[in-house]
Write a protein that holds these residues in place. Sequence first.
Motif, PDB file in Angstrom:
ATOM      1  N   ARG A  46      59.139  68.459 -25.871  1.00 55.60           N
ATOM      2  CA  ARG A  46      60.511  68.648 -25.393  1.00 55.60           C
ATOM      3  C   ARG A  46      60.945  70.096 -25.544  1.00 55.60           C
ATOM      4  O   ARG A  46      61.583  70.661 -24.657  1.00 55.60           O
ATOM      5  N   ALA A  69      70.837  66.277 -16.508  1.00 55.10           N
ATOM      6  CA  ALA A  69      70.219  66.628 -15.236  1.00 55.10           C
ATOM      7  C   ALA A  69      69.901  65.380 -14.420  1.00 55.10           C
ATOM      8  O   ALA A  69      70.162  65.331 -13.214  1.00 55.10           O
ATOM      9  N   GLU A  70      69.356  64.394 -15.073  1.00 59.27           N
ATOM     10  CA  GLU A  70      68.991  63.161 -14.375  1.00 59.27           C
ATOM     11  C   GLU A  70      70.240  62.491 -13.794  1.00 59.27           C
ATOM     12  O   GLU A  70      70.249  62.066 -12.635  1.00 59.27           O
ATOM     13  N   ARG A  83      61.840  75.482 -18.723  1.00 58.00           N
ATOM     14  CA  ARG A  83      62.949  75.389 -17.775  1.00 58.00           C
ATOM     15  C   ARG A  83      63.830  76.624 -17.823  1.00 58.00           C
ATOM     16  O   ARG A  83      64.292  77.117 -16.818  1.00 58.00           O
ATOM     17  N   LEU A 106      67.860  74.368 -27.123  1.00 59.18           N
ATOM     18  CA  LEU A 106      67.572  72.978 -26.776  1.00 59.18           C
ATOM     19  C   LEU A 106      68.361  72.074 -27.730  1.00 59.18           C
ATOM     20  O   LEU A 106      68.317  72.261 -28.938  1.00 59.18           O
ATOM     21  N   PRO A 124      68.937  75.173 -16.308  1.00 59.33           N
ATOM     22  CA  PRO A 124      68.081  74.135 -16.910  1.00 59.33           C
ATOM     23  C   PRO A 124      68.679  72.740 -16.813  1.00 59.33           C
ATOM     24  O   PRO A 124      67.950  71.742 -16.904  1.00 59.33           O
ATOM     25  N   ALA A 125      69.997  72.657 -16.642  1.00 57.34           N
ATOM     26  CA  ALA A 125      70.593  71.336 -16.516  1.00 57.34           C
ATOM     27  C   ALA A 125      70.486  70.800 -15.098  1.00 57.34           C
ATOM     28  O   ALA A 125      70.833  69.658 -14.841  1.00 57.34           O
ATOM     29  N   GLU A 126      70.070  71.649 -14.168  1.00 56.85           N
ATOM     30  CA  GLU A 126      69.832  71.173 -12.802  1.00 56.85           C
ATOM     31  C   GLU A 126      68.451  71.642 -12.352  1.00 56.85           C
ATOM     32  O   GLU A 126      68.345  72.483 -11.462  1.00 56.85           O
ATOM     33  N   PRO A 127      67.415  71.122 -12.973  1.00 59.29           N
ATOM     34  CA  PRO A 127      66.076  71.628 -12.670  1.00 59.29           C
ATOM     35  C   PRO A 127      65.679  71.300 -11.235  1.00 59.29           C
ATOM     36  O   PRO A 127      66.010  70.248 -10.711  1.00 59.29           O
ATOM     37  N   GLU A 149      70.049  68.115 -22.091  1.00 55.86           N
ATOM     38  CA  GLU A 149      70.044  68.686 -20.737  1.00 55.86           C
ATOM     39  C   GLU A 149      69.273  67.801 -19.763  1.00 55.86           C
ATOM     40  O   GLU A 149      69.617  67.687 -18.598  1.00 55.86           O
ATOM     41  N   VAL A 190      74.974  73.935 -20.152  1.00 54.29           N
ATOM     42  CA  VAL A 190      74.326  73.354 -21.354  1.00 54.29           C
ATOM     43  C   VAL A 190      74.093  74.499 -22.326  1.00 54.29           C
ATOM     44  O   VAL A 190      74.029  75.657 -21.929  1.00 54.29           O
ATOM     45  N   MET A 216      59.216  72.165 -22.997  1.00 51.03           N
ATOM     46  CA  MET A 216      59.733  71.915 -21.668  1.00 51.03           C
ATOM     47  C   MET A 216      61.074  72.616 -21.495  1.00 51.03           C
ATOM     48  O   MET A 216      61.359  73.200 -20.445  1.00 51.03           O
ATOM     49  N   ALA A 217      61.911  72.563 -22.562  1.00 51.96           N
ATOM     50  CA  ALA A 217      63.204  73.252 -22.483  1.00 51.96           C
ATOM     51  C   ALA A 217      62.984  74.737 -22.274  1.00 51.96           C
ATOM     52  O   ALA A 217      63.688  75.381 -21.464  1.00 51.96           O
ATOM     53  N   TYR A 236      57.538  63.518 -17.042  1.00 55.63           N
ATOM     54  CA  TYR A 236      57.964  64.621 -16.183  1.00 55.63           C
ATOM     55  C   TYR A 236      57.172  64.601 -14.887  1.00 55.63           C
ATOM     56  O   TYR A 236      56.062  64.099 -14.825  1.00 55.63           O
ATOM     57  N   THR A 252      62.932  65.502 -14.848  1.00 57.43           N
ATOM     58  CA  THR A 252      62.720  64.547 -15.938  1.00 57.43           C
ATOM     59  C   THR A 252      62.812  63.129 -15.387  1.00 57.43           C
ATOM     60  O   THR A 252      63.662  62.845 -14.553  1.00 57.43           O
ATOM     61  N   GLN A 253      61.930  62.285 -15.830  1.00 56.33           N
ATOM     62  CA  GLN A 253      62.082  60.852 -15.561  1.00 56.33           C
ATOM     63  C   GLN A 253      62.439  60.236 -16.912  1.00 56.33           C
ATOM     64  O   GLN A 253      61.573  60.077 -17.763  1.00 56.33           O
ATOM     65  N   VAL A 254      63.715  59.940 -17.099  1.00 60.68           N
ATOM     66  CA  VAL A 254      64.185  59.543 -18.422  1.00 60.68           C
ATOM     67  C   VAL A 254      63.385  58.356 -18.944  1.00 60.68           C
ATOM     68  O   VAL A 254      63.201  57.370 -18.243  1.00 60.68           O
ATOM     69  N   GLY A 255      62.896  58.506 -20.175  1.00 60.97           N
ATOM     70  CA  GLY A 255      62.163  57.414 -20.802  1.00 60.97           C
ATOM     71  C   GLY A 255      60.723  57.321 -20.354  1.00 60.97           C
ATOM     72  O   GLY A 255      59.962  56.513 -20.875  1.00 60.97           O
TER      73      GLY A 255
END
Lengths: 903, 235
Positions: free
Chosen positions: B199, A758-759, B206, A781, B213-216, A754, A777, B202-203, B227, B221-224
């Motif tokens: 994780r 989202a990103e 959210r 999780l 949750p897929a559009e928080p 997710e 989603v 956080m899930a 948060y 999230t900052q991938v890699g």
Amino acid sequence: MVDLRDMRPNPDDILEDLFGNEKNRKGRLEIFFGYAAGVGKTYAMLDDAQEQIKCGVDVLVGYIEQHTRPETIELMAGLPILPPKIVEYRKIQLNEFDLDAALKRKPELVLVDELAHTNAPGMRNKKRYQDIEELLNAGIDVFTTLNVQHLESLNDIVQNITRINVQETIPDKLFNEADKVRLIDIEPDELLRRFENGKIYRPERTEKALEHFFTKENLRLLREIATRKAANRISHDNQNEPRLSQKMANIKLLVCISASPSSAKCIRWTERTAEAFRAPWTAVYVETMESDSLTDLEKRSIRENLALAERLGAEIVTLNGYDVATVIAEYAKLSGITNIVIGKSRNRKTIGNLFKPSLEDKLITLLSSIEIHIIPGNVVANKNTLSKRKRIRIGQNLFWSWQDGLKTLGLLIGSTLLSLLLQSLNISDQNIIMVYILSVLIISRVTTGYLYGIIASGLTVLIFNYFFTVPYYTLHAIQEGYPITFIIMLLVALITSALTVRIKTQARLAVEREHRTEVLYEINKKLLASADLQSTITLINDYMAQIFGRSAIFYAQDPMENITPTFLQSPLDSDASFLLSEDERAVAHWVFMNKKSAGAGTDTLMGAGAFYMPIVSQGKVLGVIGLSCSNGNLSQNNRLFLRIITSQLEMALERHYLSNEQRRASIESEKEKLRSNLLRGISHDLRTPLTGILGASSAILENGTALDKETQDTLVANIKEDAQWLIRMVENLLSVTRINEGPMNVRKTPEAAEEIVAEAISRIRKRFSSRKITVKVPNELLLVPMDGTLIEQVIINLLENAVKHSPERSTIEVDVRKTKNQAVFEVSDQGSGISDQDYPYLFESYVPDGKRSTDSSRGMGIGLSICKSIVNAHNGKIEAENKKNGGAIFRFTLPLEGSEDNG
Amino acid sequence: MDNKSVILIIEDEKGIANFISAILKANDYKVIKADSGKDGISMAASYSPDLILLDLGLPDMDGIDVLKNIREWTNIPVVVVSARGHEREKVEALDLGADDYITKPFGTSELLARIRTGIRHSEKHMGGNLLAPSSLTVGEFRIDFDKRLVSVAGKAVHLTPIEYKIIVLLSQNIGKVLTHDFIIKEVWGPYTNEIQALRVNMANIRRKIEENPAEPQYIVTQVGVGYRMVEELEK
């Protein structure tokens, strides 16, 4: 448009690079060559070094002899000097060249005096020239000095002139292959004058040296030899080599090696001759039945002679056979030998040998067309050993065993009883003689050695005389013919027994040879059948342990690169786990780096517990094999056998390496193809926005005031749009560089699906804020092993694709699901769907011209192909289809297992 | 003395430095520029700017080393400028004391938001004993620190202690990105590697506070990297 094909690297270059890294530059060797001490070699060397340092070369004085004269010492001023290594040996402090320090310091040029020097015990190498070879292998240039008497091939000649036995020699190969030889020459008179002034040795040594060595005549001769040697080198260099080798191709020398010390002389002579003709030469040692009865001393001298021949560059061959001459003749005929060199000692002519034709006579008889060179040997030296050998041989062939004695006795009694029976039946004497000869034959057959045959021969004559000649039961023989009968009977019995023994020995040798051939054949067969490197190595270790009864170790790479060697403990050997120790690894490393055998029983690192041999193919070390020597060193024979096996192994390993190489090359070319297709595909796409940016920006700059505000804004907006497009393109390209190392290089970590979705959506939203995107989603999780950035890129590309191919007001749906063992990501739109024409090329990066649909002419032409590459690199699958009620659906799956990092 | 905040830009690319300074000047900041790491360090020392924008790819030295050097003697907020795909570099910079990062290419609003956050946090620093606010509101999301109560659109949300700890940590650093490691260390203590647990938590958070949750909206999230809790909702 630039033709990108030209920019593709040539596969040959890639291969070249692969090999090139291993081929280090070898250092250059320069030898300052003189005919005696004191001619000024060291002086000249230092002088040259001063010159070099002025030219900016990084010079290091590695080692200069202590007795150096003050004038020479003065010349060392300004040169960096490596402190000598001090070694204590029998309470004497010896200064030695510190090889490791020099290698560590790694200057461009090292000066090391006295090439022929023998290192103190405990140093890594026995000889200094081996140190120097290491320096050269490390790519360091070396200056060194050498006197003519230290050259191996000239050793005996110099010894003859000066009557001084020079122990320290260097192989001629080193001299011949030196990059530069500088002859340092002065008049003998001048040298003597220097000498008398005490400039060369300290006064107390001067007198002794003057008497023995420094006579004017000696010096003159030495000078001649040295000058000639140097001249030979020059003439070789100048000659047109190919023409010469063509002309001389038919000359091939063979030297016969025996335990006699004169063999060394023959070897040297042959080397010089071969060198002069530039002809190949072979050193042959014939193993006969006598070989088993050699003394240790003789065995050692054979080993040394073979080693000498090897050092001088001969091909070594060991042959088996009963008669030396026949074996050599056979070999010479088969391998096209033109000249045979044999040594001859005068003391061979003992009474026993009087009737036996000499080796050279036999050879001449057998080989009429081959030239034979006879080198006179040293008379005194081998008298002792020869008689000793004889004693041993007699001892071995004539030993007594009760078992054989009883057999003999039984057979004699049996044949006597049979003869008595025959006599009682009145069958004549001749048949009785036959019975006895038969019994002698049988006795020779069933017993070992000559002894019983000979005893039986004598006894049969006596028994025959006692029982069957008139007068019976006496040893008198009255009839006239009987003495002759006795003699003939004795001779026949003796010859038959000798023949039988010989046949038996030959049979034994043949069986041995057969066994070896069989083993070799078997190894060869198995090596060919072995599929991969590891099985080959295991196989070889098994055979090593089986054939030699020693524990074996095999390094397939540089032992210093922390690889695990393959080790096998032989049940016949004592505990050999020491082979895995750090010290032994260092020895193996040395072997790997220097491409030479080392360890127990050799001249280098002889302190090691095992014998190490490199497996070299085309100048590249493919591996190092080590055999434990805790139960004694390898014999010359074993080493030869080992060499034969390794040559088989060489081929097998090379085959593996080549096939690996080929695989790598084909992968490389596949990758290359992909990359160049990609480049070709995007090069066109890149030019369009760049032209747009350039045009718009120059329009604003040049006509700034003339344009109205609205036009300006439009132009700036265009620039922004084009730039954004370019950035996206570049990001896609960067993704490709991240995966182009193949699937193994994707760094997977568990990521929340997710979060990634989202990103991606938030990034798309920034650009297309008006579009409606819905996301679903799973409630749970969902953690998926992946490279987050790359998968994000996939989703972005799919979304962008959907935005492009669907009407403005329609909705784009993103759906993430979990199935049994994979995560499914779906992006669907409500657009026109995928046309049949596009379908086959959907995920291709390069579409043949004219087949590309118009709307992708400047779209994400490569976007989908990158998605495919990324998903494939994750071992997932990507597919696309049209929905029934309109619109396209893109779906990719990622496996849930296979995460490398669960942390 | 004018009250403008001084921003030091350490960036070797002239074009980028120019455009950043144009934006900043237009938004009432005072700008000084350095085009190498060494200059940057000495200018940071002599001008004592309110915030440093540091490009990690510099010609003379590694941007990370510049950061280390600066962090040895000052707490001036540093915002690191780095390219996408260099997540590890960003995490390293954040762990070494960078206050935030911004990914190239970036838009004007993003840049200004980062700079505002950076300066605000440093003001808090300088203020020292400023009492922590008793509550925080972003959009419909609200935390009441005194009552330890979290609510969305007026409805109370039930959080586990760990979840609450994470939310408080993010809200204390609102607008700033927090690396996974930092959050783990603060919440679970050192010597643990609870990235999975983070994780999962956080899930769960959210699912409790976000609409989808897929559009928080509140915690992105900052991938890699980590948060970030947003300061204001995106429109």
